[in-house]
Design a protein around this motif. Structure first.
Motif, PDB file in Angstrom:
ATOM      1  N   LYS A 198       0.840  -1.211   0.000  1.00 56.28           N
ATOM      2  CA  LYS A 198       0.000   0.000   0.000  1.00 56.28           C
ATOM      3  C   LYS A 198       0.872   1.257   0.000  1.00 56.28           C
ATOM      4  CE  LYS A 198      -4.064  -1.938   2.263  1.00 56.28           C
ATOM      5  NZ  LYS A 198      -4.666  -2.224   3.565  1.00 56.28           N
ATOM      6  N   ALA A 199       1.961   1.217   0.780  1.00 54.03           N
ATOM      7  CA  ALA A 199       2.869   2.373   0.848  1.00 54.03           C
ATOM      8  C   ALA A 199       3.507   2.644  -0.514  1.00 54.03           C
ATOM      9  CB  ALA A 199       3.949   2.121   1.895  1.00 54.03           C
ATOM     10  N   GLN A 200       3.860   1.561  -1.225  1.00 48.75           N
ATOM     11  CA  GLN A 200       4.472   1.741  -2.548  1.00 48.75           C
ATOM     12  C   GLN A 200       3.463   2.309  -3.551  1.00 48.75           C
ATOM     13  OE1 GLN A 200       5.805  -2.268  -2.800  1.00 48.75           O
ATOM     14  NE2 GLN A 200       7.894  -1.792  -2.211  1.00 48.75           N
ATOM     15  N   LYS A 201       2.218   1.858  -3.449  1.00 50.85           N
ATOM     16  CA  LYS A 201       1.181   2.376  -4.354  1.00 50.85           C
ATOM     17  C   LYS A 201       0.943   3.854  -4.082  1.00 50.85           C
ATOM     18  CE  LYS A 201      -1.498  -1.781  -5.362  1.00 50.85           C
ATOM     19  NZ  LYS A 201      -2.662  -2.581  -4.965  1.00 50.85           N
ATOM     20  N   ALA A 202       0.952   4.226  -2.789  1.00 54.07           N
ATOM     21  CA  ALA A 202       0.729   5.629  -2.410  1.00 54.07           C
ATOM     22  C   ALA A 202       1.835   6.527  -2.973  1.00 54.07           C
ATOM     23  CB  ALA A 202       0.664   5.753  -0.897  1.00 54.07           C
ATOM     24  N   LYS A 203       3.041   5.976  -3.083  1.00 57.12           N
ATOM     25  CA  LYS A 203       4.166   6.760  -3.627  1.00 57.12           C
ATOM     26  C   LYS A 203       4.277   6.598  -5.145  1.00 57.12           C
ATOM     27  CE  LYS A 203       6.998   6.242   0.546  1.00 57.12           C
ATOM     28  NZ  LYS A 203       8.152   5.551   1.116  1.00 57.12           N
ATOM     29  N   HIS A 204       3.279   5.931  -5.737  1.00 58.91           N
ATOM     30  CA  HIS A 204       3.241   5.674  -7.188  1.00 58.91           C
ATOM     31  C   HIS A 204       4.456   4.872  -7.659  1.00 58.91           C
ATOM     32  CE1 HIS A 204      -0.190   8.307  -7.301  1.00 58.91           C
ATOM     33  NE2 HIS A 204       0.519   9.268  -6.729  1.00 58.91           N
ATOM     34  N   GLN A 205       4.922   3.969  -6.771  1.00 60.00           N
ATOM     35  CA  GLN A 205       6.001   3.056  -7.165  1.00 60.00           C
ATOM     36  C   GLN A 205       5.373   1.735  -7.585  1.00 60.00           C
ATOM     37  OE1 GLN A 205       8.287   2.771  -3.582  1.00 60.00           O
ATOM     38  NE2 GLN A 205       9.395   4.658  -3.939  1.00 60.00           N
ATOM     39  N   THR A 206       6.111   0.975  -8.386  1.00 59.08           N
ATOM     40  CA  THR A 206       5.609  -0.346  -8.772  1.00 59.08           C
ATOM     41  C   THR A 206       5.677  -1.262  -7.550  1.00 59.08           C
ATOM     42  OG1 THR A 206       6.561  -0.002 -10.952  1.00 59.08           O
ATOM     43  CG2 THR A 206       5.886  -2.260 -10.392  1.00 59.08           C
ATOM     44  N   PRO A 207       4.543  -1.828  -7.124  1.00 58.45           N
ATOM     45  CA  PRO A 207       4.581  -2.681  -5.940  1.00 58.45           C
ATOM     46  C   PRO A 207       5.500  -3.886  -6.142  1.00 58.45           C
ATOM     47  CG  PRO A 207       2.316  -2.205  -6.573  1.00 58.45           C
ATOM     48  CD  PRO A 207       3.196  -1.730  -7.673  1.00 58.45           C
ATOM     49  N   VAL A 208       6.312  -4.162  -5.148  1.00 62.28           N
ATOM     50  CA  VAL A 208       7.214  -5.315  -5.206  1.00 62.28           C
ATOM     51  C   VAL A 208       6.459  -6.530  -4.691  1.00 62.28           C
ATOM     52  CG1 VAL A 208       9.368  -6.306  -4.353  1.00 62.28           C
ATOM     53  CG2 VAL A 208       9.239  -3.862  -4.869  1.00 62.28           C
ATOM     54  N   HIS A 209       6.430  -7.585  -5.500  1.00 60.41           N
ATOM     55  CA  HIS A 209       5.723  -8.809  -5.081  1.00 60.41           C
ATOM     56  C   HIS A 209       6.584  -9.493  -4.024  1.00 60.41           C
ATOM     57  CE1 HIS A 209       2.689 -11.841  -5.441  1.00 60.41           C
ATOM     58  NE2 HIS A 209       3.591 -12.790  -5.623  1.00 60.41           N
ATOM     59  N   SER A 210       6.107  -9.537  -2.789  1.00 58.18           N
ATOM     60  CA  SER A 210       6.950 -10.005  -1.690  1.00 58.18           C
ATOM     61  C   SER A 210       6.883 -11.513  -1.463  1.00 58.18           C
ATOM     62  CB  SER A 210       6.574  -9.279  -0.398  1.00 58.18           C
ATOM     63  OG  SER A 210       5.205  -9.449  -0.147  1.00 58.18           O
ATOM     64  N   ALA A 211       5.889 -12.183  -2.070  1.00 56.73           N
ATOM     65  CA  ALA A 211       5.779 -13.632  -1.848  1.00 56.73           C
ATOM     66  C   ALA A 211       6.958 -14.342  -2.506  1.00 56.73           C
ATOM     67  CB  ALA A 211       4.469 -14.145  -2.424  1.00 56.73           C
ATOM     68  N   ARG A 212       7.334 -15.468  -1.915  1.00 54.80           N
ATOM     69  CA  ARG A 212       8.430 -16.257  -2.494  1.00 54.80           C
ATOM     70  C   ARG A 212       7.992 -16.841  -3.834  1.00 54.80           C
ATOM     71  NH1 ARG A 212       9.758 -20.748   1.626  1.00 54.80           N
ATOM     72  NH2 ARG A 212      11.398 -21.351   0.177  1.00 54.80           N
ATOM     73  N   ILE A 213       8.831 -16.700  -4.817  1.00 50.78           N
ATOM     74  CA  ILE A 213       8.562 -17.306  -6.123  1.00 50.78           C
ATOM     75  C   ILE A 213       9.449 -18.540  -6.248  1.00 50.78           C
ATOM     76  CG2 ILE A 213       8.507 -16.944  -8.616  1.00 50.78           C
ATOM     77  CD1 ILE A 213       6.663 -15.035  -7.135  1.00 50.78           C
ATOM     78  N   LEU A 214       8.832 -19.703  -6.343  1.00 48.83           N
ATOM     79  CA  LEU A 214       9.604 -20.947  -6.448  1.00 48.83           C
ATOM     80  C   LEU A 214       9.918 -21.241  -7.911  1.00 48.83           C
ATOM     81  CD1 LEU A 214       7.644 -23.223  -3.934  1.00 48.83           C
ATOM     82  CD2 LEU A 214       9.700 -21.889  -3.496  1.00 48.83           C
ATOM     83  N   PRO A 215      11.028 -21.953  -8.169  1.00 45.16           N
ATOM     84  CA  PRO A 215      11.346 -22.336  -9.552  1.00 45.16           C
ATOM     85  C   PRO A 215      10.209 -23.183 -10.147  1.00 45.16           C
ATOM     86  CG  PRO A 215      13.168 -22.874  -8.057  1.00 45.16           C
ATOM     87  CD  PRO A 215      12.024 -22.440  -7.202  1.00 45.16           C
ATOM     88  N   LYS A 216      10.074 -23.129 -11.478  1.00 46.41           N
ATOM     89  CA  LYS A 216       8.978 -23.868 -12.130  1.00 46.41           C
ATOM     90  C   LYS A 216       9.089 -25.375 -11.933  1.00 46.41           C
ATOM     91  CE  LYS A 216       7.163 -20.733 -15.595  1.00 46.41           C
ATOM     92  NZ  LYS A 216       7.625 -19.505 -14.969  1.00 46.41           N
ATOM     93  N   ASP A 217      10.327 -25.866 -11.730  1.00 46.99           N
ATOM     94  CA  ASP A 217      10.499 -27.318 -11.576  1.00 46.99           C
ATOM     95  C   ASP A 217      10.527 -27.750 -10.107  1.00 46.99           C
ATOM     96  OD1 ASP A 217      12.890 -26.138 -10.909  1.00 46.99           O
ATOM     97  OD2 ASP A 217      14.156 -27.536 -12.038  1.00 46.99           O
ATOM     98  N   TYR A 218      10.096 -26.858  -9.184  1.00 48.00           N
ATOM     99  CA  TYR A 218      10.085 -27.213  -7.762  1.00 48.00           C
ATOM    100  C   TYR A 218       9.099 -28.365  -7.551  1.00 48.00           C
ATOM    101  CZ  TYR A 218      10.670 -26.323  -2.739  1.00 48.00           C
ATOM    102  OH  TYR A 218      11.007 -26.437  -1.413  1.00 48.00           O
ATOM    103  N   PRO A 219       9.504 -29.427  -6.833  1.00 49.49           N
ATOM    104  CA  PRO A 219       8.611 -30.579  -6.664  1.00 49.49           C
ATOM    105  C   PRO A 219       7.265 -30.194  -6.031  1.00 49.49           C
ATOM    106  CG  PRO A 219      10.821 -31.075  -5.848  1.00 49.49           C
ATOM    107  CD  PRO A 219      10.798 -29.613  -6.154  1.00 49.49           C
ATOM    108  N   ASP A 220       6.181 -30.693  -6.619  1.00 45.28           N
ATOM    109  CA  ASP A 220       4.810 -30.472  -6.103  1.00 45.28           C
ATOM    110  C   ASP A 220       4.453 -28.990  -6.000  1.00 45.28           C
ATOM    111  OD1 ASP A 220       4.539 -33.324  -5.605  1.00 45.28           O
ATOM    112  OD2 ASP A 220       5.796 -33.020  -3.852  1.00 45.28           O
ATOM    113  N   ARG A 221       4.985 -28.186  -6.895  1.00 44.90           N
ATOM    114  CA  ARG A 221       4.817 -26.719  -6.831  1.00 44.90           C
ATOM    115  C   ARG A 221       3.352 -26.295  -6.703  1.00 44.90           C
ATOM    116  NH1 ARG A 221       4.884 -22.317 -10.702  1.00 44.90           N
ATOM    117  NH2 ARG A 221       6.191 -20.601  -9.978  1.00 44.90           N
ATOM    118  N   GLU A 222       2.442 -27.023  -7.371  1.00 46.93           N
ATOM    119  CA  GLU A 222       1.025 -26.642  -7.356  1.00 46.93           C
ATOM    120  C   GLU A 222       0.297 -27.123  -6.101  1.00 46.93           C
ATOM    121  OE1 GLU A 222      -0.039 -24.648  -9.767  1.00 46.93           O
ATOM    122  OE2 GLU A 222       1.998 -24.772 -10.574  1.00 46.93           O
TER     123      GLU A 222
END
Length: 315
Positions: free
Chosen positions: A111-135
């Protein structure tokens, strides 16, 4: 964070190469670790917060988990393997408290980044596409290391009980995309591997290639090295799994685990919410003065209540 008297401070001191006796942690304590990158370069510093009191002070996670720290934060959960009847309750309560605070802080930062008109940084962990049982998994919002402590005592358990605990923790670690290691401060080789995992989280060092999924040995499983097919289904020998009415796979593992190890009540933990009443921090002189002040306060409350009643009668 982790089990009360589960060896958190002792493990932390060993990982920091500090040769000093460990003392009970009061509420939330801060220390730091430093590591030289090279000659004439600034040292890397890891800020380390340790939560004492098991689950009783879980609200304090809001201090280290803040908008300032969230981008470089990791969590270590230390579980006492010698007390399986408190294990699931401890991991569930502490992970829930941490996850709720992480989500709250992440939302505030966006919300703070949006208020400053910055691109929000996606804070969730992004796992590699081949991570076992990713879904099928639900990654913890920040890198997580689960340490099973007091392996020397755990070794003496019946093999079937050891298997239930080991496979359950393998499931939990994989479900949260966490690393898992069993250790004992009495075994130098295990502490050396534990230190490797710690240094990987604190300073980004290589954690080594060791992998052990054998339930008859200390587990050493880096995140992404396990899978649900290797772990198998919950080891329910005397019960029909379909009769447990589980909402999801994690709930099923919890129900099976609690059939084997009924979890202790948390009422005792709630009573010790106030560290001033915890016997491990007792001080006769201060406690006597505190008792006197508590009595004076109670007497003041009674007198105040009487005077209010008198005022009500007059009106």
């Amino acid at each position: 964070m982790g089990s009360k008297a589960g060896g958190k401070t002792s493990i932390l001191l060993r990982c920091l190469d500090r040769d000093e006796p460990s003392k009970p942690t009061l509420a939330l304590e801060y220390t730091f670790g430093r590591r030289a990158r090279g000659h004439n370069t600034p040292k890397d510093i890891a800020h380390l917060w340790e939560l004492g009191g098991g689950t009783s002070l879980s609200d304090l996670v809001q201090i280290p988990i803040s908008p300032a720290s969230i981008r470089s934060l990791s969590a270590i959960l230390i579980l006492d393997l010698s007390k399986p009847n408190a294990l699931w309750g401890t991991l569930e309560r502490l992970l829930q408290a941490s996850q709720a605070q992480l989500e709250k802080v992440s939302s505030q930062a966006q919300k703070a980044q949006k208020a400053k008109h910055q691109t929000p940084v996606h804070s969730a962990r992004i796992l590699p596409k081949d991570y076992p049982d990713r879904e099928l998994i639900s990654p913890f919002p920040v890198p997580l290391l689960i340490i099973g402590s007091k392996y020397d005592l755990f070794q003496e358990f019946d093999s079937d009980k050891r298997k239930v605990i080991s496979r359950t923790l393998r499931f939990v670690a994989h479900y949260y995309a966490a690393s898992l290691i069993f250790t004992s401060i009495k075994t130098e080789s295990l502490m050396s591997k534990t230190k490797g995992f710690f240094s990987h989280m604190a300073f980004g060092l290589d954690r080594g290639k060791t992998l052990c999924c054998d339930c008859t040995k200390p587990l050493i499983i880096p995140a992404g090295s396990d899978s649900f097919s290797q772990i198998g289904s919950p080891p329910a020998t005397d019960v029909d799994i379909t009769s447990l009415h589980a909402k999801n796979p994690k709930d099923l593992w919890k129900k099976v685990y609690e059939l084997v190890f009924p979890q202790e009540s948390t009422s005792e933990q709630r009573e010790l919410k106030d560290p001033a009443k915890d016997p491990q921090y007792s001080d006769p002189q201060i406690d006597a003065m505190r008792a006197q002040k508590d009595q004076e306060l109670e007497q003041y409350k009674r007198e105040a209540a009487k005077s209010w009643k008198g005022l009500e009668l007059e009106t």
